[in-house]
Motif scaffolding. Structure first.
Motif, PDB file in Angstrom:
ATOM      1  N   VAL A  96       0.860  -1.181   0.000  1.00 41.76           N
ATOM      2  CA  VAL A  96       0.000   0.000   0.000  1.00 41.76           C
ATOM      3  C   VAL A  96       0.893   1.227   0.000  1.00 41.76           C
ATOM      4  N   GLU A  97       0.728   2.089  -1.000  1.00 42.62           N
ATOM      5  CA  GLU A  97       1.462   3.351  -1.033  1.00 42.62           C
ATOM      6  C   GLU A  97       0.665   4.397  -0.265  1.00 42.62           C
ATOM      7  N   GLU A  98       1.225   4.861   0.852  1.00 43.42           N
ATOM      8  CA  GLU A  98       0.520   5.816   1.708  1.00 43.42           C
ATOM      9  C   GLU A  98       1.517   6.812   2.279  1.00 43.42           C
ATOM     10  N   PRO A  99       1.772   7.921   1.560  1.00 41.88           N
ATOM     11  CA  PRO A  99       2.691   8.932   2.099  1.00 41.88           C
ATOM     12  C   PRO A  99       2.226   9.431   3.466  1.00 41.88           C
ATOM     13  N   PHE A 100       3.151   9.627   4.374  1.00 43.74           N
ATOM     14  CA  PHE A 100       2.871  10.024   5.752  1.00 43.74           C
ATOM     15  C   PHE A 100       2.020   8.981   6.482  1.00 43.74           C
ATOM     16  N   GLY A 101       2.158   7.721   6.062  1.00 45.11           N
ATOM     17  CA  GLY A 101       1.363   6.650   6.653  1.00 45.11           C
ATOM     18  C   GLY A 101       1.719   6.318   8.083  1.00 45.11           C
ATOM     19  N   ALA A 102       2.873   6.783   8.577  1.00 42.58           N
ATOM     20  CA  ALA A 102       3.262   6.540   9.970  1.00 42.58           C
ATOM     21  C   ALA A 102       3.054   7.765  10.852  1.00 42.58           C
ATOM     22  N   HIS A 103       2.646   8.876  10.281  1.00 41.82           N
ATOM     23  CA  HIS A 103       2.430  10.111  11.033  1.00 41.82           C
ATOM     24  C   HIS A 103       1.399   9.894  12.130  1.00 41.82           C
TER      25      HIS A 103
END
Length: 209
Positions: free
Chosen positions: A192-199
Motif C-alpha cells: 500500500v502506497e501511503e505517504p505520511f502513513g506513519a504520522h
C-alpha cells in the motif's frame, strides 16, 4: 494509516501484537477492535499513559482486554522462533522478574548441554503482519533503513504480510541500493502506497515525529 483503516472497517475481536503499543493501539482499543494484546511495554513515548488501554484493563470499557506480557527481548524471540520455524526459543531473560507469575506461557526448561535452567518462549506466528517501510517496488520487494526493530522477524513469522510504504519505486531503484532491502517480493502479499502513513510517528529520511 493501516490501523485507522482497520478502525474504519469496524474490525473486531483482534489480537494485537507489538513490542511497544502506543497511540495507534490506544485508538484501536478505544474503537473496540481489540480483544487481546500481546506486548512488552505500553505507553506513548514522551507523552505518557495510554488512557483507553487503562480503561479497558481496569474498567472493561469499551470491552475487557486480555493481556499477555513479555520483555522486549522475550517477544522478539517469539517472532524469531516463528520466523525460524522452531517451536520455541530459550532465554535467561525472565530470571528474577515477576513476568512468569502473570504469564503462564513462560516455561522453564533445562539446557541439555549444561544443565542450566532457562526460560522458554513459544513461537509466534501472526495471521497478518502489517509493516511500515520507506519504499517498495510494485512486486513487493521492500526496503527499510534506520530503526527496523523486528520488521523482518514479524514478516517471516506471519502467514500474510501487508507493507505500507511512503512510496512505490521502480525495481531499478531497489537494485541500485540492495543493502536496504529488508523483504523479498515473495514474502509480501500486498503493498500500500501511503505517504505520511506513519504520522505522527517518524520515517527516517522522510519526516520526523
Amino acid at each position: 494509516a493501516a490501523g485507522h483503516e482497520l478502525i474504519r472497517q469496524r474490525r473486531r475481536d483482534l489480537t494485537l501484537i507489538r513490542l511497544t503499543p502506543d497511540l495507534l493501539f490506544d485508538q484501536m482499543i478505544a474503537a473496540g477492535c481489540a480483544r487481546k494484546l500481546i506486548f512488552s511495554w505500553a505507553g506513548n513515548p514522551g507523552v505518557g499513559s495510554l488512557h483507553a488501554f487503562r480503561r479497558a484493563v481496569e474498567e472493561g470499557r469499551p470491552r475487557p482486554l486480555e493481556l499477555e506480557e513479555y520483555s522486549h527481548f522475550g517477544l522478539a524471540l517469539r517472532l524469531q522462533a516463528g520466523a525460524s520455524n522452531l517451536p520455541f526459543l530459550p532465554t535467561r531473560n525472565f530470571g528474577g522478574s515477576d513476568l512468569p507469575g502473570v504469564n503462564p506461557r513462560l516455561k522453564q526448561v533445562v539446557c541439555p548441554y549444561t544443565g542450566q535452567k532457562l526460560w522458554a518462549v513459544p513461537a509466534l506466528e501472526p495471521d497478518v503482519a502489517i509493516l511500515h517501510a520507506q519504499r517498495a517496488d510494485d512486486e513487493g520487494t521492500t526496503q527499510a533503513w534506520g530503526l527496523t526493530g523486528v520488521l523482518k522477524e514479524a514478516a517471516f513469522a506471519a502467514r500474510r504480510v501487508v507493507v505500507v510504504v511512503e512510496e512505490i519505486v521502480s525495481a531499478e531503484v531497489i537494485r541500485r541500493d540492495p543493502n536496504r532491502t529488508l523483504l523479498p517480493a515473495f514474502r509480501v502479499d500486498a503493498v500500500v502506497e501511503e505517504p505520511f502513513g506513519a504520522h505522527p510517528s517518524y520515517v527516517q529520511g522522510y519526516y520526523d515525529r
